[in-house]
Design a protein around this motif. Structure first.
Motif, PDB file in Angstrom:
ATOM      1  N   MET A   1      -4.003 -17.319  -0.005  1.00 55.16           N
ATOM      2  CA  MET A   1      -3.856 -15.977   0.578  1.00 55.16           C
ATOM      3  C   MET A   1      -3.639 -14.948  -0.533  1.00 55.16           C
ATOM      4  N   VAL A   2      -4.390 -13.849  -0.484  1.00 55.07           N
ATOM      5  CA  VAL A   2      -4.288 -12.809  -1.497  1.00 55.07           C
ATOM      6  C   VAL A   2      -3.017 -11.986  -1.257  1.00 55.07           C
ATOM      7  N   GLN A   3      -2.213 -11.793  -2.279  1.00 51.22           N
ATOM      8  CA  GLN A   3      -0.982 -11.026  -2.156  1.00 51.22           C
ATOM      9  C   GLN A   3      -1.290  -9.541  -2.083  1.00 51.22           C
ATOM     10  N   LYS A   4      -0.647  -8.862  -1.130  1.00 51.35           N
ATOM     11  CA  LYS A   4      -0.857  -7.421  -0.963  1.00 51.35           C
ATOM     12  C   LYS A   4      -0.182  -6.663  -2.104  1.00 51.35           C
ATOM     13  N   GLN A   5      -0.840  -5.565  -2.538  1.00 50.27           N
ATOM     14  CA  GLN A   5      -0.328  -4.802  -3.678  1.00 50.27           C
ATOM     15  C   GLN A   5       0.752  -3.811  -3.252  1.00 50.27           C
ATOM     16  N   HIS A   6       0.653  -3.295  -1.999  1.00 50.15           N
ATOM     17  CA  HIS A   6       1.580  -2.258  -1.534  1.00 50.15           C
ATOM     18  C   HIS A   6       2.311  -2.737  -0.276  1.00 50.15           C
ATOM     19  N   ASP A   7       3.539  -2.253  -0.100  1.00 50.47           N
ATOM     20  CA  ASP A   7       4.268  -2.557   1.133  1.00 50.47           C
ATOM     21  C   ASP A   7       3.720  -1.730   2.297  1.00 50.47           C
ATOM     22  N   THR A   8       3.621  -0.412   2.087  1.00 55.38           N
ATOM     23  CA  THR A   8       3.188   0.492   3.163  1.00 55.38           C
ATOM     24  C   THR A   8       2.321   1.599   2.590  1.00 55.38           C
ATOM     25  N   ALA A   9       1.258   1.929   3.312  1.00 56.86           N
ATOM     26  CA  ALA A   9       0.405   3.076   2.988  1.00 56.86           C
ATOM     27  C   ALA A   9       0.573   4.134   4.074  1.00 56.86           C
ATOM     28  N   ILE A  10       0.549   5.388   3.675  1.00 56.79           N
ATOM     29  CA  ILE A  10       0.691   6.514   4.607  1.00 56.79           C
ATOM     30  C   ILE A  10      -0.493   7.449   4.384  1.00 56.79           C
ATOM     31  N   TYR A  11      -1.150   7.843   5.488  1.00 51.62           N
ATOM     32  CA  TYR A  11      -2.394   8.597   5.351  1.00 51.62           C
ATOM     33  C   TYR A  11      -2.603   9.508   6.563  1.00 51.62           C
ATOM     34  N   ASN A  12      -3.698  10.301   6.492  1.00 49.96           N
ATOM     35  CA  ASN A  12      -4.132  11.192   7.576  1.00 49.96           C
ATOM     36  C   ASN A  12      -3.123  12.314   7.837  1.00 49.96           C
ATOM     37  N   GLY A  13      -2.703  12.955   6.749  1.00 54.84           N
ATOM     38  CA  GLY A  13      -1.820  14.115   6.860  1.00 54.84           C
ATOM     39  C   GLY A  13      -1.714  14.784   5.504  1.00 54.84           C
ATOM     40  N   GLN A  14      -0.888  15.798   5.420  1.00 55.99           N
ATOM     41  CA  GLN A  14      -0.675  16.490   4.149  1.00 55.99           C
ATOM     42  C   GLN A  14       0.562  15.923   3.462  1.00 55.99           C
TER      43      GLN A  14
END
Length: 523
Positions: A1-14
């Motif tokens: 299983m490939v390890q994720k680089q980030h815990d959380t991404a936040i998008y679609n806003g300013q």
């Protein structure tokens, strides 16, 4: 299983980064409590994150850093709040109702009253009125500014305060009126068991206001400070502090703490030592701010609460031992004297400008010449925009000084135009950055009014610099702490009159949600 680089991404806003270029990003991500991506939208970031948040048009900005609070007292756990009551008689009625619910002999603490907003009288409460309400319970009523309290006879006698003590007000017959001006006491033994819950609840309140870090000024007697410090460290050791707290003990503990090896920004987890608090003068509400002219309603020019020779020695010690002094000075005469002490101590240390980012707390009546001196010395002006509530025509400052004086206080625009360092804090009056920002942006005076971006910077970026933590927090940038808030709309786009009503949706500290307006997370 490939390890994720980030815990959380936040998008679609300013995403208002408040970095040096005032960049607005499309996406951020964080990992292990720090920002790991800030930039344009990239689908790969989402795929490479354990979770994601769709802002759905909302905005993100750095969390507020409140540079001047008394955080541990914010929750109405120790004190019963009298804030917002519009008459003296209603205030007394609430006091009476609360006292009647207590056991005989139990201390009863109140705070937040402000006679300048009462419609039926503009005078301080009296011992006689409190004695009629409570014959058996000690009553302690702290004015909103914290510099004046009124007590009943039971409390006065138990506190064993001498009638000759400075600040004990007496009537024409030499008897106490119950009013105590800038009389500092250690009352923690009366509510020691309530302190932990008060701290925890106060942190929750701060988080709901979008505050991710505060300076807590422990302005009581040293014995009480140690009690509060101990409770803070117990909570931090058990991971029970939701926001970052920078502690400011009083200046009389500075040399002792340095000898013990305690240094600025020392601390683990959410708690750190910061600077050392002191008082040159008092407050306008209690007539103790030291001015070069007389008050209108009382024949006085205020009071001085320190020895200049001692303070110069402490400035010198601070310069040589990496300590920050945070000295309260409101009146123009106090500010002048404080700048003299800073200058002498800094120059004696062999510096033209401070290396320790000392602060003048409040600096309300600062003059142009004093602003220029502060800039030259590298002194930070730590001010409270919410105090403008007393500066409108007819309010407290006009009552104390007259209409012609009210536009000469808190001149934030003038300070910025002259190039001095302006930082903002709330002083718990109220504990709301948006309330203060609203007044700073909308107050009807060109000398005072500043832009929305300038006001937010004074509550975020410039406070991180003042605390010497600008490499760790204060904007949304790579590798800095993931301390941020999600708001309903961009504060740079809404009508400035709506700023104090801007909805804080969520508050994050170290990438953890510590406050959410709704019980569920934004999806």
């Amino acid at each position: 299983m490939v390890q994720k680089q980030h815990d959380t991404a936040i998008y679609n806003g300013q995403i208002l980064t408040f970095n040096e270029n005032s960049d607005i990003a499309e996406m951020l991500a964080f990992t292990n409590g720090k920002f790991s991506y800030v930039g344009n939208y990239d689908e790969k970031i989402i795929k490479n994150s354990l979770s994601s948040i769709n802002l759905k048009g909302r905005s993100v900005l750095p969390g507020f850093i409140d540079l001047h609070t008394h955080l541990w007292t914010e929750a109405s756990i120790i004190d019963v709040s009298l804030t917002g009551i519009s008459t003296y008689q209603e205030t007394l009625k609430k006091v009476e109702n609360v006292v009647s619910s207590k056991n005989p002999g139990e201390w009863v603490f109140f705070s937040g009253w402000d006679e300048s907003f009462w419609t039926d009288r503009k005078e301080f409460p009296s011992m006689n009125d409190l004695d009629r309400i409570s014959e058996n319970n000690p009553v302690y009523m702290k004015r909103e500014d914290g510099h004046l309290v009124v007590v009943n006879s039971v409390a006065f006698n138990q506190l064993s305060i001498s009638l000759s003590h400075k600040g004990v007000m007496k009537d024409g017959n030499g008897q106490p009126t119950g009013v105590l001006k800038d009389v500092w006491l250690d009352l923690t033994p009366y509510f020691q068991e309530l302190i932990p819950e008060s701290i925890k609840t106060s942190c929750k309140i701060a988080a709901s206001m979008g505050i991710t870090a505060v300076v807590d000024n422990l302005t009581i007697m040293p014995e009480g400070q140690i009690n509060i410090l101990n409770e803070y460290f117990k909570l931090d050791n058990n991971d029970l502090l939701q926001i970052r707290v920078f502690l400011n003990p009083t200046r009389d503990l500075m040399e002792e703490y340095v000898k013990e090896g305690i240094y600025r920004n020392q601390g683990d987890k959410m708690l750190r030592y910061s600077g050392y608090k002191g008082f040159f003068d008092g407050a306008i509400g209690s007539h103790t701010a030291l001015t070069s002219f007389e008050y209108l309603d009382v024949k006085t020019k205020g009071d001085k609460f320190l020895d200049e020779t001692e303070l110069v020695s402490q400035v010198l010690f601070a310069e040589r031992n990496a300590c920050t002094l945070c000295i309260h000075a409101i009146g123009d005469q106090a500010i002048e004297g404080l700048l003299d002490c800073f200058e002498e101590g800094i120059n004696t240390a062999g510096n033209q400008q401070t290396t320790q980012r000392h602060r003048i707390e409040h600096a309300e009546m600062i003059t142009d010449d004093q602003i220029i001196r502060a800039k030259k010395l590298g002194i930070i002006l730590s001010m409270q925009p919410n105090f403008l509530k007393w500066q409108y025509p007819g309010e407290l400052y006009e009552q104390r000084f007259g209409r012609e004086k009210i536009y000469s206080l808190n001149r934030f625009n003038r300070i910025l135009r002259l190039g001095a360092h302006l930082s903002f804090g709330s002083d718990n009056m109220p504990l709301s950055p948006l309330y203060g920002i609203h007044h700073a942006v909308n107050f009807p005076s060109k000398e005072i009014q500043i832009s929305v971006e300038e006001a937010f910077k004074a509550y975020i970026v410039d406070n991180a610099l003042a605390l010497s933590v600008d490499k760790e927090m204060g904007n949304i940038d790579m590798h800095k702490f993931a301390d941020f808030i999600i708001v309903e709309n961009s504060p740079l786009k809404i009508n400035s009159k709506e700023l104090q009503d801007l909805v804080i949706e969520q508050t994050y500290v170290n990438g953890q949600c510590v406050y959410s307006r709704e019980s569920n997370q934004i999806e």
